[in-house]
Every structure is written in C-alpha cells, then in structure tokens.
Design an enzyme around this catalytic site. Structure first.
Site, PDB file in Angstrom:
ATOM      1  N   HIS A   1      -3.190  -9.390   2.572  1.00 38.45           N
ATOM      2  CA  HIS A   1      -3.483  -8.407   3.633  1.00 38.45           C
ATOM      3  C   HIS A   1      -4.390  -9.026   4.680  1.00 38.45           C
ATOM      4  O   HIS A   1      -4.850 -10.154   4.530  1.00 38.45           O
ATOM      5  CB  HIS A   1      -4.071  -7.118   3.042  1.00 38.45           C
ATOM      6  CG  HIS A   1      -5.367  -7.270   2.310  1.00 38.45           C
ATOM      7  ND1 HIS A   1      -6.575  -7.453   2.944  1.00 38.45           N
ATOM      8  CD2 HIS A   1      -5.652  -7.245   0.974  1.00 38.45           C
ATOM      9  CE1 HIS A   1      -7.536  -7.524   2.037  1.00 38.45           C
ATOM     10  NE2 HIS A   1      -7.013  -7.409   0.836  1.00 38.45           N
TER      11      HIS A   1
ATOM     12  N   GLU B   1     -15.817  -5.481   0.857  1.00 37.06           N
ATOM     13  CA  GLU B   1     -15.594  -4.902   2.192  1.00 37.06           C
ATOM     14  C   GLU B   1     -16.883  -4.300   2.748  1.00 37.06           C
ATOM     15  O   GLU B   1     -17.539  -3.486   2.085  1.00 37.06           O
ATOM     16  CB  GLU B   1     -14.529  -3.800   2.116  1.00 37.06           C
ATOM     17  CG  GLU B   1     -14.335  -3.041   3.421  1.00 37.06           C
ATOM     18  CD  GLU B   1     -13.188  -2.044   3.369  1.00 37.06           C
ATOM     19  OE1 GLU B   1     -12.911  -1.504   2.280  1.00 37.06           O
ATOM     20  OE2 GLU B   1     -12.569  -1.818   4.429  1.00 37.06           O
TER      21      GLU B   1
ATOM     22  N   ARG C   1     -12.050  -7.465  -4.175  1.00 32.53           N
ATOM     23  CA  ARG C   1     -12.179  -7.285  -2.724  1.00 32.53           C
ATOM     24  C   ARG C   1     -13.632  -6.949  -2.437  1.00 32.53           C
ATOM     25  O   ARG C   1     -14.279  -6.252  -3.228  1.00 32.53           O
ATOM     26  CB  ARG C   1     -11.251  -6.181  -2.212  1.00 32.53           C
ATOM     27  CG  ARG C   1     -11.372  -5.946  -0.703  1.00 32.53           C
ATOM     28  CD  ARG C   1     -10.189  -5.169  -0.092  1.00 32.53           C
ATOM     29  NE  ARG C   1     -10.076  -3.815  -0.581  1.00 32.53           N
ATOM     30  CZ  ARG C   1      -9.140  -3.383  -1.405  1.00 32.53           C
ATOM     31  NH1 ARG C   1      -8.219  -4.215  -1.854  1.00 32.53           N
ATOM     32  NH2 ARG C   1      -9.101  -2.121  -1.801  1.00 32.53           N
TER      33      ARG C   1
ATOM     34  N   GLU D   1     -13.023  -7.443   5.067  1.00 32.43           N
ATOM     35  CA  GLU D   1     -12.661  -7.114   3.698  1.00 32.43           C
ATOM     36  C   GLU D   1     -11.667  -8.080   3.078  1.00 32.43           C
ATOM     37  O   GLU D   1     -10.545  -7.690   2.706  1.00 32.43           O
ATOM     38  CB  GLU D   1     -12.109  -5.689   3.634  1.00 32.43           C
ATOM     39  CG  GLU D   1     -11.021  -5.370   4.650  1.00 32.43           C
ATOM     40  CD  GLU D   1     -10.476  -3.946   4.454  1.00 32.43           C
ATOM     41  OE1 GLU D   1     -10.064  -3.641   3.330  1.00 32.43           O
ATOM     42  OE2 GLU D   1     -10.491  -3.161   5.425  1.00 32.43           O
TER      43      GLU D   1
ATOM     44  N   ASP E   1     -12.997   0.988  -3.871  1.00 33.28           N
ATOM     45  CA  ASP E   1     -12.901   1.047  -2.400  1.00 33.28           C
ATOM     46  C   ASP E   1     -13.095   2.517  -2.036  1.00 33.28           C
ATOM     47  O   ASP E   1     -12.210   3.342  -2.276  1.00 33.28           O
ATOM     48  CB  ASP E   1     -11.520   0.540  -1.968  1.00 33.28           C
ATOM     49  CG  ASP E   1     -11.362   0.468  -0.447  1.00 33.28           C
ATOM     50  OD1 ASP E   1     -12.164   1.103   0.275  1.00 33.28           O
ATOM     51  OD2 ASP E   1     -10.410  -0.210   0.014  1.00 33.28           O
TER      52      ASP E   1
ATOM     53  N   TYR F   1      -6.033 -11.300  -5.303  1.00 39.66           N
ATOM     54  CA  TYR F   1      -5.330 -10.468  -6.292  1.00 39.66           C
ATOM     55  C   TYR F   1      -4.355 -11.363  -7.046  1.00 39.66           C
ATOM     56  O   TYR F   1      -3.405 -11.883  -6.440  1.00 39.66           O
ATOM     57  CB  TYR F   1      -4.575  -9.329  -5.592  1.00 39.66           C
ATOM     58  CG  TYR F   1      -5.451  -8.660  -4.525  1.00 39.66           C
ATOM     59  CD1 TYR F   1      -6.324  -7.628  -4.855  1.00 39.66           C
ATOM     60  CD2 TYR F   1      -5.434  -9.124  -3.196  1.00 39.66           C
ATOM     61  CE1 TYR F   1      -7.157  -7.061  -3.889  1.00 39.66           C
ATOM     62  CE2 TYR F   1      -6.259  -8.567  -2.228  1.00 39.66           C
ATOM     63  CZ  TYR F   1      -7.116  -7.538  -2.573  1.00 39.66           C
ATOM     64  OH  TYR F   1      -7.937  -6.993  -1.619  1.00 39.66           O
TER      65      TYR F   1
ATOM     66  N   ASP G   1       0.069  29.825  -0.399  1.00 41.49           N
ATOM     67  CA  ASP G   1      -0.799  30.298   0.687  1.00 41.49           C
ATOM     68  C   ASP G   1      -2.155  29.585   0.695  1.00 41.49           C
ATOM     69  O   ASP G   1      -3.114  30.089   1.263  1.00 41.49           O
ATOM     70  CB  ASP G   1      -0.984  31.817   0.592  1.00 41.49           C
ATOM     71  CG  ASP G   1      -1.567  32.229  -0.741  1.00 41.49           C
ATOM     72  OD1 ASP G   1      -1.765  31.336  -1.607  1.00 41.49           O
ATOM     73  OD2 ASP G   1      -1.838  33.420  -0.931  1.00 41.49           O
TER      74      ASP G   1
ATOM     75  N   ASP H   1     -16.386   2.700   5.018  1.00 39.94           N
ATOM     76  CA  ASP H   1     -15.312   2.081   4.228  1.00 39.94           C
ATOM     77  C   ASP H   1     -15.897   0.867   3.510  1.00 39.94           C
ATOM     78  O   ASP H   1     -16.056  -0.191   4.115  1.00 39.94           O
ATOM     79  CB  ASP H   1     -14.185   1.683   5.204  1.00 39.94           C
ATOM     80  CG  ASP H   1     -12.952   1.163   4.503  1.00 39.94           C
ATOM     81  OD1 ASP H   1     -12.908   1.171   3.269  1.00 39.94           O
ATOM     82  OD2 ASP H   1     -12.022   0.729   5.222  1.00 39.94           O
TER      83      ASP H   1
ATOM     84  N   HIS I   1      -2.915  -0.405  -3.049  1.00 44.16           N
ATOM     85  CA  HIS I   1      -3.220   0.991  -2.724  1.00 44.16           C
ATOM     86  C   HIS I   1      -3.223   1.857  -3.992  1.00 44.16           C
ATOM     87  O   HIS I   1      -2.732   2.985  -3.992  1.00 44.16           O
ATOM     88  CB  HIS I   1      -2.219   1.539  -1.702  1.00 44.16           C
ATOM     89  CG  HIS I   1      -2.371   0.907  -0.355  1.00 44.16           C
ATOM     90  ND1 HIS I   1      -1.382   0.907   0.593  1.00 44.16           N
ATOM     91  CD2 HIS I   1      -3.407   0.237   0.208  1.00 44.16           C
ATOM     92  CE1 HIS I   1      -1.800   0.255   1.681  1.00 44.16           C
ATOM     93  NE2 HIS I   1      -3.028  -0.159   1.465  1.00 44.16           N
TER      94      HIS I   1
ATOM     95  N   HIS J   1      -8.735   3.813   9.693  1.00 47.02           N
ATOM     96  CA  HIS J   1      -8.039   2.746  10.433  1.00 47.02           C
ATOM     97  C   HIS J   1      -8.036   3.231  11.881  1.00 47.02           C
ATOM     98  O   HIS J   1      -7.108   3.903  12.332  1.00 47.02           O
ATOM     99  CB  HIS J   1      -6.616   2.536   9.900  1.00 47.02           C
ATOM    100  CG  HIS J   1      -6.607   2.021   8.492  1.00 47.02           C
ATOM    101  ND1 HIS J   1      -5.509   2.024   7.681  1.00 47.02           N
ATOM    102  CD2 HIS J   1      -7.597   1.467   7.734  1.00 47.02           C
ATOM    103  CE1 HIS J   1      -5.807   1.512   6.499  1.00 47.02           C
ATOM    104  NE2 HIS J   1      -7.079   1.167   6.509  1.00 47.02           N
TER     105      HIS J   1
ATOM    106  N   HIS K   1     -10.050  -3.984  10.036  1.00 42.80           N
ATOM    107  CA  HIS K   1      -9.470  -3.021  10.985  1.00 42.80           C
ATOM    108  C   HIS K   1     -10.611  -2.362  11.724  1.00 42.80           C
ATOM    109  O   HIS K   1     -11.763  -2.382  11.263  1.00 42.80           O
ATOM    110  CB  HIS K   1      -8.615  -1.985  10.233  1.00 42.80           C
ATOM    111  CG  HIS K   1      -9.325  -1.369   9.047  1.00 42.80           C
ATOM    112  ND1 HIS K   1     -10.184  -0.304   9.171  1.00 42.80           N
ATOM    113  CD2 HIS K   1      -9.324  -1.701   7.731  1.00 42.80           C
ATOM    114  CE1 HIS K   1     -10.655   0.002   7.971  1.00 42.80           C
ATOM    115  NE2 HIS K   1     -10.165  -0.825   7.077  1.00 42.80           N
TER     116      HIS K   1
HETATM  117  N1  GLY Z   1      -9.896   1.913   2.382  1.00 38.24           N
HETATM  118  C1  GLY Z   1      -8.885   1.556   3.262  1.00 38.24           C
HETATM  119  C2  GLY Z   1      -9.078   0.200   3.757  1.00 38.24           C
HETATM  120  O1  GLY Z   1      -9.913  -0.526   3.254  1.00 38.24           O
HETATM  121  O2  GLY Z   1      -8.454  -0.217   4.689  1.00 38.24           O
HETATM  122 MN    MN Z   2     -10.898  -1.010   5.099  1.00 41.21          MN
HETATM  123 MN    MN Z   3     -11.569   0.172   2.136  1.00 36.49          MN
END
Ligand code: GLY
Ligand code: MN
Ligand code: MN
Length: 434
Positions: free
Chosen positions: A346, A403, A401, A380, A256, A384, A36, A267, A239, A357, A350
């Site tokens: 990647h 970003e 990374r 970003e 991140d 890797y 619940d 982000d 991820h 996103h 975005h």
């Molecule tokens: N944190 C999600 C991205 O960087 O797209």
């Molecule tokens: Mn991002």
């Molecule tokens: Mn991110």
C-alpha cells in the site's frame, strides 16, 4: 456576533472563487440501518466545513457577486418532534447562531430556490454526489428555464464545487489544527489504554472496546473509521474488520484506530506483542518498519513533494527486506521490479481532515504536488508477510504497521500523534501493564 466566524470566512472565500453565480450544497441525509432505526447521523463534510451546522435536512445556498449572500434552509422548530428527537434550531435561531444572511424553512426550498437561480450565470454544485439531489436541482433549473418568455434567464453553466472546496479543505486553519490536535490526543490515550489492557486469551473485540470506551469517555462523537484490531495472521489482512479472534501469546497485535472529534479525524496504527515481549523476528520486522517511518517523516517538509515520504519508506523497507533475506538482488533491482510489494503493497499515507481519507489532489498537472504548511497527512508504512515457501518460516504471519498524523509546518513538520509509544522499549514497558 456568530461564533462560527471561520465558517463565514470560508463562505466568503468560496464566493470569491465562484466569480458569480449560485452555489447549492445539501448536507448528508439520515440513513436507515434497519426497518425504522437510523445509523448514527453524520453531516456532510463539505457542508459542515462551510456552515458548522450539525442537523440533517439542511441546504446552504450562496449567491456570489458584488453583494454576496448566504442562505440556510433547515428544519422548522417542532414541539412534537423535539419532544421525541431533541432540539432543533429552526431557521431564525440558526440564522443568528451560524451567521447566515437569511434562513428559511427546509419545506420552502421548492418555492424559494428557483427565484435565487433566476438570472444567474452559473450554478455551482456537486454533480453526481447524490442522484436524488441531482434530480431535484435539475427540476429547480427547469422551473427557471420555463420562465424564459417572461424574460428570466436560467444559469447556462454548471460548475463542480469540488475542486475549489477540496483545495480549501486541504490547508487547515488554526482552529482546525487545534481540533485535530485534540482528536490526536484522544486517540493517543485510547492506544495507550489498549496497550495496557492487552493480555493473552482476550479477544480482539476486548481491545476494540477499550478503544471505543476511551474515545467516547473523552467526548469524541464517533470513531473516524471502524477500528482494526488484528492479532497474529489477521494483521496481514489489510482491511481486517472482524475483530473477533482470540489473542495468543507470542503473536503481535496490530491496532489501527482513531476517533473523530467535532468532525475531524485522527488515524493511528500501532503494533505490539500480545504477551508483552517481541520475539527476535518480530522485533527485526518492527524495527525495520519504524526505520522506514522515521525516514518518511523526515521527508515531510514544505517544498518536498507528496511522494518523497513514500519513496523514503520504500527504499528503507526494500533495503531491509534484502538484509533479512526476504527479497533477493540489489536494491536497484528490488525497487525496479517492485519486489518489495510482496510485503509492502500500500501507499505510505493520505490527507487527513474532516474525512479520514481527506479530500485534495495528490498530483497537479501530472506531477506530485509540493507539501505546504497547514496540510495534514498520515505516514503509515507497514510490512505484511503471508506464509510463502520463498520466505523464512520465522517471519510468516508477521504484520506490522506504524501510523502517525503529521502536520506540515513552515520549517518541517509536527507529528500530532508523537506521544503514542512506538519504540520497542516504550511499547514493551506499557503493554499489559494495567
Ligand atoms: N485507517 C485507515 C487508514 O489508515 O488509511
Ligand atoms: Mn491512514
Ligand atoms: Mn489507519
């Protein structure tokens, strides 16, 4: 006068786009986490954009045409439930506060909505977003159809609301940009705090705690997504979510993390050395990713298309991979064969807004769309490097990374997260300094 004028303007704009008909848009349901206990409630982004109304169990109905009308259905006041769960506006106060023409009890939807659909040409909603709502909306439509012998017509067309709303959400107005700036500032403070707190021997969750603490301390309601705190080889898991490994001297930490403030996401990713100093190979990779990000941000400008920042990042990275002996062949070959994807798999960003996103098409009529003032995107790039005999061992398990959140302006761009340290010197000065 309602303080939710922007939302009223958005509803008016949507009515103009609809060219007649009725729109029905429910907010998100509450969801059980176990037995619940609910997950922390989060409204639907489209609904919130058009209403500012934060409660669950609410539906917006818009009637377009020569005399547009906005109607809210929401929970009634309820002394007993408010004692246990807290304040509810109730229809009367909600109508006043959020600037609707009418408001009714959520419990009266089955009675009222079929009447609002009668003799309307088009029903605008989001087919497929939620099976239970699909069924309920179709039952309202069927109730209107059942009245045909009384001369009442049901809408004969169904139109998806998403394309219009996605375009509206893609260009942020002044108040949205102001909120996103504040969200970015809180996430900036969280990253600084995390850098300062970093010590070898801590666990990744210790850094996660610093981030969440700063978000909440400054009033952000949620993380915009669960933070990634990835030490050493974990940074090469794109991820990574476990955030439970010990952090070792000599390794990098990729973080991140961004907060959500008043519905809007930020982000940020930064990568720093757990012990406070980059090694030679770590620094070489870091400087390369930073150069790629700088080249990509330079391409964020009105008139440039969506993919130009990505192309700039890829070219910079590919050149660097060749120089460092990670890729072989000419630049043209590495780009053509996409050999760089072994280390950068990647895309470079975005849209960012109510959703991390965020909504908005990246192509129109098959071509990358042009950037326009008011769009907000992330930039970003990363690198890797998993253990691989074809790669010099000194680079194994390095994941980087960087970003930032970038607003397209009339003559270029503004990096909303500019304050977060990212040069080697600034990062080394701050890491472990708490
Ligand atoms: N944190 C999600 C991205 O960087 O797209
Ligand atoms: Mn991002
Ligand atoms: Mn991110």
């Amino acid at each position: 006068m309602s303080e939710f004028l922007n939302q009223a303007r958005r509803r008016a704009a949507l009515c103009r786009h609809m060219k007649g008909g009725v729109a029905i848009l429910p907010t998100a349901p509450e969801r059980l986490r176990n037995r619940d206990s609910d997950y922390l409630y989060r409204f639907d982004s489209y609904f919130y954009h058009l209403t500012g109304f934060p409660e669950p169990e609410a539906v917006m109905v818009l009637i377009a045409g020569s005399q547009p009308k906005s109607v809210l259905f929401c929970r009634d006041k309820n002394v007993e439930r408010e004692l246990w769960e807290g304040f509810r506006f109730g229809p009367a106060a909600a109508r006043e506060r959020f600037g609707f023409d009418e408001a009714h009890s959520y419990a009266r939807m089955d009675e009222v909505i079929p009447g609002l659909l009668a003799d309307q040409p088009t029903l605008h909603y989001m087919p497929g977003a939620d099976a239970a709502w699909d069924a309920r909306i179709m039952s309202w439509l069927n109730q209107v159809r059942a009245q045909s012998r009384a001369g009442i017509c049901a809408p004969s067309q169904i139109q998806d609301l998403r394309p219009v709303l996605d375009e509206m959400r893609l260009i942020k107005d002044k108040t949205e940009i102001a909120t996103m700036r504040r969200a970015a500032a809180i996430s900036d403070a969280a990253h600084r705090r995390a850098m300062q707190a970093t010590r070898p021997g801590m666990h990744e969750y210790g850094i996660e705690a610093e981030l969440l603490y700063e978000f909440r301390r400054q009033g952000a309601q949620y993380p915009a997504y669960w933070p990634i705190v990835a030490g050493g080889a974990n940074a090469c898991v794109l991820h990574y979510r476990d955030n439970n490994a010990p952090m070792r001297d000599g390794e990098l930490l990729l973080v991140d993390a961004g907060c959500e403030l008043d519905g809007y996401a930020s982000d940020i990713t930064r990568t720093w050395p757990i012990g406070g100093r980059f090694s030679g190979p770590q620094r070489a990779i870091y400087e390369l990713v930073l150069a790629a990000q700088t080249a990509a941000i330079a391409k964020v400008s009105p008139g440039n298309h969506w993919n130009e920042p990505h192309d700039a990042a890829v070219e910079t990275l590919a050149r660097g991979f060749i120089d460092l002996g990670l890729c072989r062949g000419s630049l043209a070959e590495v780009l053509e064969k996409e050999d760089y994807k072994r280390f950068y798999m990647h895309r470079t960003g975005h849209w960012l807004g109510l959703d991390v996103h965020d909504v908005g098409e990246y192509k129109t009529a098959g071509a990358w769309r042009d950037l326009k003032p008011g769009m907000v995107l992330t930039v970003e790039p990363g690198c890797y490097i998993r253990p691989d005999d074809a790669v010099p061992r000194e680079y194994w398990n390095i994941g980087v990374r960087i970003e930032d959140d970038v607003l397209v302006t009339t003559n270029g761009c503004e990096v909303l997260t500019q304050a977060t340290p990212k040069t080697v010197a600034d990062i080394e000065a701050l890491t472990g300094s708490a």
